[in-house]
Design an enzyme around this catalytic site. Sequence first.
Site, PDB file in Angstrom:
ATOM      1  N   ILE A   1      13.658  -0.873 -13.893  1.00 41.49           N
ATOM      2  CA  ILE A   1      14.030  -1.546 -15.430  1.00 41.49           C
ATOM      3  C   ILE A   1      12.740  -1.752 -16.009  1.00 41.49           C
ATOM      4  CG2 ILE A   1      14.717  -3.895 -16.491  1.00 41.49           C
ATOM      5  CD1 ILE A   1      17.125  -4.583 -14.746  1.00 41.49           C
ATOM      6  N   ASP A   2      11.052  -2.154 -14.953  1.00 40.66           N
ATOM      7  CA  ASP A   2      10.322  -3.317 -15.853  1.00 40.66           C
ATOM      8  C   ASP A   2       9.250  -1.897 -16.834  1.00 40.66           C
ATOM      9  OD1 ASP A   2      11.069  -4.808 -14.300  1.00 40.66           O
ATOM     10  OD2 ASP A   2       9.329  -4.808 -13.603  1.00 40.66           O
TER      11      ASP A   2
ATOM     12  N   HIS B   1      15.641  -5.778  -9.271  1.00 42.86           N
ATOM     13  CA  HIS B   1      15.853  -5.859 -10.480  1.00 42.86           C
ATOM     14  C   HIS B   1      14.444  -5.420 -10.951  1.00 42.86           C
ATOM     15  CE1 HIS B   1      16.442  -7.572 -14.046  1.00 42.86           C
ATOM     16  NE2 HIS B   1      15.182  -8.095 -14.251  1.00 42.86           N
ATOM     17  N   CYS B   2      13.287  -4.893 -10.632  1.00 42.05           N
ATOM     18  CA  CYS B   2      11.939  -4.579 -11.482  1.00 42.05           C
ATOM     19  C   CYS B   2      11.667  -2.771 -11.139  1.00 42.05           C
ATOM     20  CB  CYS B   2      10.781  -5.224  -9.902  1.00 42.05           C
ATOM     21  SG  CYS B   2      10.464  -6.876  -9.720  1.00 42.05           S
ATOM     22  N   ILE B   3      11.378  -2.119 -10.029  1.00 43.41           N
ATOM     23  CA  ILE B   3      11.457  -0.665 -10.459  1.00 43.41           C
ATOM     24  C   ILE B   3      12.283  -0.467 -11.633  1.00 43.41           C
ATOM     25  CG2 ILE B   3      10.405   1.243  -9.425  1.00 43.41           C
ATOM     26  CD1 ILE B   3       9.698  -0.165  -7.116  1.00 43.41           C
TER      27      ILE B   3
END
Length: 454
Positions: free
Chosen positions: A288-289, A284-286
């Site tokens: 998108i963030d 979910h992080c890399i």
Amino acid sequence: MSSSRLDSAPKPALADQLVTSIEERKFTIGVIGLGYVGLPLSLAGVSAGFKVIGFDINEERVAGLNRGEPMIRHLPEGAVARAVANGLFRATSSFNALAEVDAIIICVPTPLTKHGTPDLSYIRNTTEEIARHLKAGQLIVLESTTYPGTTTEVVKPILEHTGLKCGQDFLLAFSPEREDPGNIDFSTTRIPKVVGGEGPDALRVANALYGALIDKTVPVSSTATAEAVKLTENIFRAVNIALVNELKGVYDAMGIDIWEVIEAAKTKPFGFMPFYPGPGLGGHCIPIDPFYLSWKAKEYDTPARFIELAGEINTRMPYKVVERLAESLDRRFGEGLKDARILLVGLAYKKNVDDIRESPALKLMELLEERGARVDFYDPYVSEIPATREYGHFKNRKSVALSEAALGSYSAVLIVTDHDIINYAQIADNSRLIIDTRNACHKAGIISDKVVKA
């Protein structure tokens, strides 16, 4: 605003009262979102002696948790069952129970829209639900990864629309989640917790709460700083992964193995940190963030070129893997992707977990089927594909069994996720062609002309 709600406002020493309640474990924690972030955090609260109420709109998840089922594979065995049995944890889909808690911690998704811009709908909708039940004296903490300013520009105004004032009637903070599913060395309580507050009282109380749950806290000067910390961590990883993905293409053209280069380079005891190429970013992080910051930077007329370039490189990786697969089939067998049978090995976004969020395997499956291939998958941790925002058409597809006969029936095997428990020797012995995006075969000691690194 009714006078009854304002009359219930706490005494001026709100921070003192809340800190005392935390220290005496007379403090109830509410966690909204019982997924890979919220559920481990809830269990950390229970382990620290707090009563925890978990909120989730997924009725099936709520029911399973209340039966003591873990719902997430990598949690400590029996942890949910013990938490439910001792009466310190319960799950609910009713937000009416928000009136029972002293702190509300928001752990909801922050995806991108189909146009690549931040989608804060989960944060907004959750905050509006909190506002309907907000009472004086509560601490609200946002953990969802987002751009700097979200806590003060989005969450705070919604809560203050109730007539209650931030810093006076309720406290507001931001503390970014740092979960790494499947990492046995760093569980929730062992990962230092960055904490930023909307004012010194909010920082003090939030820091006291997390200090009771986590081994170490890292207080920072503001919620915006805390928001920026999380983005910086993930942008650092995204940019460096993009760099090795680009180097892979350069070294491939030169006949040099990027994996061998990295293994040798990381022997240097200073000045180098190994990152590895792959079939695309997942989790979910890399993926998108970084786009949250590049989008926000436009508001300040400030370019974020490294971030945007890294995003372009990493987003193209699944396409390059498909091209490598197509070229290999054509070169070796004179076959194309149309009507080819392809087995994806590994559906999760990273090894040894059941988490498929933003997994490049899903994009690869889509690209291959668009080219006319018939695609199956095998993953020892993912028995079937759950509903996802972008790949709902794959819902309920089931993992196939891995057998000698099955492997021999596929045109090619594409290794996407290198779970440790997969039998790579079996794959190598019985497959026609292996496209290995994780160097899994080499790490398993397999040297075969069937294996193509991609």
